[in-house]
Design a protein around this motif. Structure first.
Motif, short mmCIF file in Angstrom:
data_model
loop_
_atom_site.label_atom_id
_atom_site.label_comp_id
_atom_site.label_asym_id
_atom_site.label_seq_id
_atom_site.Cartn_x
_atom_site.Cartn_y
_atom_site.Cartn_z
N ILE A 4 0.86 -1.16 0.05
CA ILE A 4 0.06 -0.20 -0.02
C ILE A 4 0.80 1.22 -0.07
CG2 ILE A 4 -1.81 1.20 1.40
CD1 ILE A 4 -2.60 -1.33 2.55
N GLN A 5 0.61 2.17 -1.05
CA GLN A 5 1.45 3.40 -1.05
C GLN A 5 0.43 4.49 -1.21
OE1 GLN A 5 4.30 3.11 -4.17
NE2 GLN A 5 5.39 1.25 -3.16
N ASN A 6 1.02 5.48 -0.14
CA ASN A 6 0.21 6.92 -0.11
C ASN A 6 -1.43 6.79 -0.23
OD1 ASN A 6 0.38 9.80 0.15
ND2 ASN A 6 0.23 9.90 -2.23
N ILE A 7 -2.05 5.81 0.41
CA ILE A 7 -3.50 5.81 0.57
C ILE A 7 -4.24 6.98 1.33
CG2 ILE A 7 -5.25 4.53 1.20
CD1 ILE A 7 -4.21 3.46 -1.15
N THR A 8 -5.00 7.66 0.35
CA THR A 8 -5.76 8.62 1.33
C THR A 8 -7.23 8.55 0.85
OG1 THR A 8 -5.51 10.54 -0.61
CG2 THR A 8 -3.90 10.54 0.91
N LYS A 9 -8.22 8.98 1.77
CA LYS A 9 -9.50 8.88 1.66
C LYS A 9 -10.29 9.80 2.59
CE LYS A 9 -13.22 6.75 0.04
NZ LYS A 9 -13.72 6.67 -1.48
#
Length: 223
Positions: A4-9
């Protein structure tokens, strides 16, 4: 296994995940802990392709799930991922073995193969004599074991569990927790478990602490 890389939500103006980087090895049993509202379930849903991140990438078994179409995502989810929820989510009109067989039918297995796979899992769970019982005839612990068997029926690479022991008493909690490790040792699955249960978090291979949408990285820890 899972990268997982740089997950934003965000949901409206509320940013729930603020840049998550995480690697989980094949065969690891990992717990995700943190206060309510930290983003644990959102992260689990994104790993499980039930929701899409606003930014970043999620690779499972070297497949970037963020690039897949809705149809391919559904197929990927059915073939590569298994889900266990706090409340088993068994269909009340079907027996234990029929509930387990449903994902296998969706995957295109014949009735004979699906039934044999479901029966093998019931045997492993110690529930062979409960195969024809409907959910209302099973105890809480038995229902959750059936739910775990359903998650395993297509031999997924990853099992994702959201508060899987939250509705169980102490005895059944301990048995379910041990079951996860037995399954990992027997079938080699990777487990990612969101939990508030400190006893479970303490025995997992690694615990990820989430707070305010970010991973808290203890000194000298490696994600």
């Amino acid at each position: 296994m899972i990268d997982i890389q740089n997950i934003t939500k965000s949901f409206g103006s509320l940013q729930v995940l603020k840049g998550i980087d995480l690697h989980i090895d094949r065969g690891e049993v990992v717990s995700i802990v943190g206060p309510s509202g930290a983003g644990k379930t959102t992260l689990l849903q994104i790993i499980g392709t039930l929701d899409r991140p606003d930014t970043g990438t999620v690779c499972v078994d070297s497949i970037d799930t963020t690039t897949l179409s809705s149809k391919k995502l559904s197929d990927f989810r059915n073939q590569h991922l298994g889900f266990v929820f706090q409340f088993h989510q068994l269909l009340p009109e079907f027996t234990a073995i029929e509930n387990i067989m449903i994902p296998a039918y969706i995957a295109g297995l014949s009735k004979k193969r699906a039934k044999q796979r479901a029966q093998d899992l019931l045997d492993f769970m110690g529930l062979a004599d409960r195969a024809t019982h409907k959910p209302n005839e099973l105890s809480g612990g038995e229902k959750q074991r059936v739910a775990v068997a359903r998650a395993l029926v297509n031999s997924p690479a990853v099992i994702l569990a959201d508060e899987p022991s939250g509705s169980l008493d102490s005895k059944n909690k301990a048995e379910l927790h041990q079951l996860f490790f037995d399954l990992r040792d027997q079938f080699g699955q990777t487990f990612v478990i969101v939990t508030h249960d400190e006893a479970l978090a303490q025995i997992t291979d690694r615990t990820i602490h989430l707070r305010d949408g970010l991973i808290e990285l203890p000194e000298n820890d490696i994600i």
